[in-house]
Design a protein around this motif. Sequence first.
Motif, PDB file in Angstrom:
ATOM      1  N   UNK B  55      -1.828   9.693   5.415  1.00  0.00           N
ATOM      2  CA  UNK B  55      -1.089   9.700   6.677  1.00  0.00           C
ATOM      3  C   UNK B  55       0.211   8.920   6.530  1.00  0.00           C
ATOM      4  N   UNK B  57       2.338   6.651   8.015  1.00  0.00           N
ATOM      5  CA  UNK B  57       2.597   5.205   8.042  1.00  0.00           C
ATOM      6  C   UNK B  57       1.851   4.444   6.965  1.00  0.00           C
ATOM      7  N   UNK B  58       0.753   5.024   6.418  1.00  0.00           N
ATOM      8  CA  UNK B  58       0.055   4.275   5.364  1.00  0.00           C
ATOM      9  C   UNK B  58       0.928   4.149   4.112  1.00  0.00           C
ATOM     10  N   UNK B  59       1.932   5.013   4.010  1.00  0.00           N
ATOM     11  CA  UNK B  59       2.851   4.949   2.870  1.00  0.00           C
ATOM     12  C   UNK B  59       4.125   4.174   3.197  1.00  0.00           C
ATOM     13  N   UNK B  61       4.510   0.731   4.934  1.00  0.00           N
ATOM     14  CA  UNK B  61       4.076  -0.480   5.646  1.00  0.00           C
ATOM     15  C   UNK B  61       5.196  -1.097   6.483  1.00  0.00           C
ATOM     16  N   UNK B  64       4.817  -0.313  10.014  1.00  0.00           N
ATOM     17  CA  UNK B  64       3.792  -1.101  10.697  1.00  0.00           C
ATOM     18  C   UNK B  64       4.374  -2.443  11.138  1.00  0.00           C
TER      19      UNK B  64
END
Lengths: 204, 204, 204
Positions: B55, B57-59, B61, B64
Amino acid sequence: MLSIVYLVAIAAEAMAGALAAGRRRMDVFGVCVIAFVTALGGGTLRDIVLGRFPIGWTQHPAHVYLVVGAGLLTVLLARHLHRVRRLFLVLDAMGLVAFSLIGSDVALRMGYELPVVVMAGMMTGIFGGVLRDVLCNQVPVVFRQELYAVVSLAVCLLFLALRALGVPPDVNTAISFVAGLALRLLAIWRGWRLPTFSHRAAWD
Amino acid sequence: MLSIVYLVAIAAEAMAGALAAGRRRMDVFGVCVIAFVTALGGGTLRDIVLGRFPIGWTQHPAHVYLVVGAGLLTVLLARHLHRVRRLFLVLDAMGLVAFSLIGSDVALRMGYELPVVVMAGMMTGIFGGVLRDVLCNQVPVVFRQELYAVVSLAVCLLFLALRALGVPPDVNTAISFVAGLALRLLAIWRGWRLPTFSHRAAWD
Amino acid sequence: MLSIVYLVAIAAEAMAGALAAGRRRMDVFGVCVIAFVTALGGGTLRDIVLGRFPIGWTQHPAHVYLVVGAGLLTVLLARHLHRVRRLFLVLDAMGLVAFSLIGSDVALRMGYELPVVVMAGMMTGIFGGVLRDVLCNQVPVVFRQELYAVVSLAVCLLFLALRALGVPPDVNTAISFVAGLALRLLAIWRGWRLPTFSHRAAWD
């Protein structure tokens, strides 16, 4: 046969979803979203949980049109729908049973173990309604209604039992469908319910 | 250009989410969760439904951190934010349009059919707000607000139409962005709404 | 060791979920769903967001039986559970800490970056409760409770810090578990809370 029942069922679920959206005074867009989620949300959740991509409806845009069309039609016809209330209950029951059988079948083909197969059937059968109620900001009615989820469970178990006995798939589907539909309609007619758990401890 | 707009937009959505959390008297952690869900929840749902892993945003940070930082900043500045209310509405409109274009683009690149492309754009544009409202225990406001979801739909359709006419991607994005922003701001200014569906049958 | 704690924890979470369902007067089926979602919903969401298929519990049907059994047992024992309220708080704290460590570990093994690892731990630790509260139609209590989510965050950060210092995994897990449990119990005992953000602007 099950695929025709499926199309009738997603249209009926979409209409039921649209009526729920009307109770919350949503606009026409909200009606379409709730119709979509009610009809196709259970199968979507099942596909996600089983890791089955691409998700079913993304490969069948016609289903999307059917569901959105049924939702919009409901807005136009809402005033007259009380005349066909009984028809609705039957269509909804057919949807519940058909969705449960389809969901079980999907998980079986993917090689999941039996408890997961049953849960996949139940997710498909009832989680469209759960997601609809969450978006409409109410406690999901399937957690309190007459033998709703239990019908889904019974259909899945019957289907698996007949399958273990070597009944051919088509015959099995037909028997499970009729038995599930009968059970659901009987439950509505006689007002059968599961025992309710009401709890308020002194320390809550 | 769209990626700068994107960063501004997720920060603005995170701030809007934090304000919603404040209305429910959440603690600082709840504020961060609602900020995150409002800003990145739509894209997360889109990626899951399209089966696009890992997904987005997991790539990244940094996204986040940006979103959590914007949420916490909102807690500090909340008392003064009413002075920039109009700026907020513009940033929110920019986010809606940019998210919709990005979502459509993602689904197009994955080879999905056009109805799914439009739905991916709309999911990205509006479901952050839907998830925020579900977690804040209220009926999603986008199902009732002035031309909110419709702007997302219109942007996606315009983008696909211009693309079919052979307009180069960059020009297409710029035109669709400006047109969508104008439509949304006009809708706020003039109070345009979709027809609402209010329904309460005798048999409910 | 963590896997025994894990089994105790999912049973305890399932019982807490069943009690919440009882507060909403759900039927026995609703109790099972809420028990399941409370105990296994956080891990399910984590696996979906990380793109880890098949999802954990689909490969461990025994966990499904344990959770449903614990939910049904709760219905039978509900009247007597107030006598073990303190035990419940301890089991719930153990679950929170164990889930957080397990979730972080899963994301680490998949090669995700550290912010995602922390978020995976927190999702596993607290989103079962969030989903439970959404299905029970209330604002998630973990967004307002005494140092609940913060314990999850602290455990994940401690685990990563000790790991970076070269502490062996087993020792690390034991230290992080005990420290997290102590922090959570202290927070309950002393009533520690995060600052709350309450906001109602004139222009809302």
